[in-house]
Design an enzyme around this catalytic site. Structure first.
Site, PDB file in Angstrom:
ATOM      1  CG  HIS A   1      -0.144  -0.934  38.373  1.00 41.10           C
ATOM      2  ND1 HIS A   1      -0.221  -0.228  39.542  1.00 41.10           N
ATOM      3  CD2 HIS A   1      -1.419  -1.309  38.072  1.00 41.10           C
ATOM      4  CE1 HIS A   1      -1.490  -0.199  39.956  1.00 41.10           C
ATOM      5  NE2 HIS A   1      -2.230  -0.850  39.078  1.00 41.10           N
TER       6      HIS A   1
ATOM      7  CG  HIS B   1       0.679   4.187  39.080  1.00 39.79           C
ATOM      8  ND1 HIS B   1       1.599   4.775  39.914  1.00 39.79           N
ATOM      9  CD2 HIS B   1       1.018   2.881  38.997  1.00 39.79           C
ATOM     10  CE1 HIS B   1       2.460   3.864  40.326  1.00 39.79           C
ATOM     11  NE2 HIS B   1       2.134   2.700  39.776  1.00 39.79           N
TER      12      HIS B   1
END
Lengths: 211, 211
Positions: free
Chosen positions: B150, B9
């Site tokens: 992540h 992200h």
């Protein structure tokens, strides 16, 4: 902290023809010349203190295309010369597959177990390249340098710096004129990026060939 | 053959502030929004069959910026949600270092040995992400898909696909909005590239921060 940029030489006719190169001194082809200019341009804003190259001309020409954007000479460095494929040098991949099916299959299944007839093993390449690299690290404390070499030494160095044994050889892609960045900090290696070819986009997509 | 694009992200305020994120649902900041647009643009010419994202909004927004260039929905995928840092979530790195010096040091020295208080271990993250990925591979035979997740799940997946154990966690750099490409061919993983951030150049150099 040291940044080590590990670059593979640009394309040669023997990459396209899938002919075992090794110590044969094959020059860059026209695509290779374009590739290495773009690779050099991609590194032009980096702070570099030295540029080392395998003594073979395909690597030296690649290194010179990096050096032309910096005020640094290219230093030939024998420790990172291509693997010796011995008797396989100058032979086409397909020809080797037909004439030496067992050894060819071993190379693809268990690359860490092969010693090329009259040539080297991956372990021998690993020892000489890593010994060379460790020497450079001592010499260039807190400096950044470039190594320009070949598919086999590059993959073996990537394995070593990642913490992988040579059996992982086929997992690591190294395209012609690609760049890897390894950072040496507090006695540990960090892999900043692997097989960057983003600057070659204007020449078309990487073929995903591994030769 | 399947191509698996693994994306991290974009930047959030908690990346800049070095605050442990984990399951806290922190949105992208302005830089993060620019980063994920560029990441999406970089993948616009790829042939993609599906896009999976961690259910947290920083990943979903990243995935939507990839999806907007393709006619594919974003599928939330719980298996790749961020690690649970448990009691550390919402705390600043510096604060944790002062309050829990031993555990903080263990995390940096031997990341494979820590289980966050009230949270997960890297091994738990590895089991759930790899189980998820193996299911997707069966479902998408000879198709290409994107995973948006992540720092921690991405690093753990990179370790697993490279053949490394979780002790190598700190060796693998994953910048915000970076992309990795893994190719699954003949039952084997090939690392085509790792931590590509070339498309973020207009936003400045990567900080080499690992938070």
């Amino acid at each position: 902290m040291s940044k080590v940029y590990l670059v593979r030489h640009g394309q040669t006719a023997w990459n396209v023809g899938e002919i075992f190169r090794g110590r044969a001194d094959i020059p860059l082809d026209e695509t290779g010349k374009q590739e290495v200019h773009l690779a050099g341009e991609a590194l032009k804003d980096e702070t570099l203190h030295a540029i080392y190259s395998s003594p073979l001309s395909r690597s030296i020409e690649t290194a010179e295309n990096i050096a032309k954007f910096h005020d640094i000479p290219v230093t030939p460095f024998d420790a990172i010369i291509d693997i010796s494929y011995g008797e396989w040098e100058g032979l086409e991949n397909q020809e080797v597959k037909e004439k030496h099916p067992e050894l060819h299959s071993l190379w693809h299944r268990e690359p860490h177990k092969i010693k090329f007839p009259g040539g080297e093993s991956l372990e021998e390449v690993r020892i000489r390249t890593m010994t060379g690299l460790e020497g450079l690290l001592l010499q260039h404390k807190d400096e950044n340098f470039v190594l320009v070499a070949h598919r086999v030494p590059n993959k073996v160095i990537c394995c070593a710096l990642l913490g992988l044994d040579n059996s992982h050889f086929w997992r690591i892609q190294q395209d012609t004129a690609s760049t890897n960045l390894f950072i040496y900090r507090d006695g540990q290696w960090i892999i900043a990026f692997l097989n960057d070819t983003s600057y070659l986009k204007s020449l078309g997509k990487p073929s995903l060939s591994d030769f």
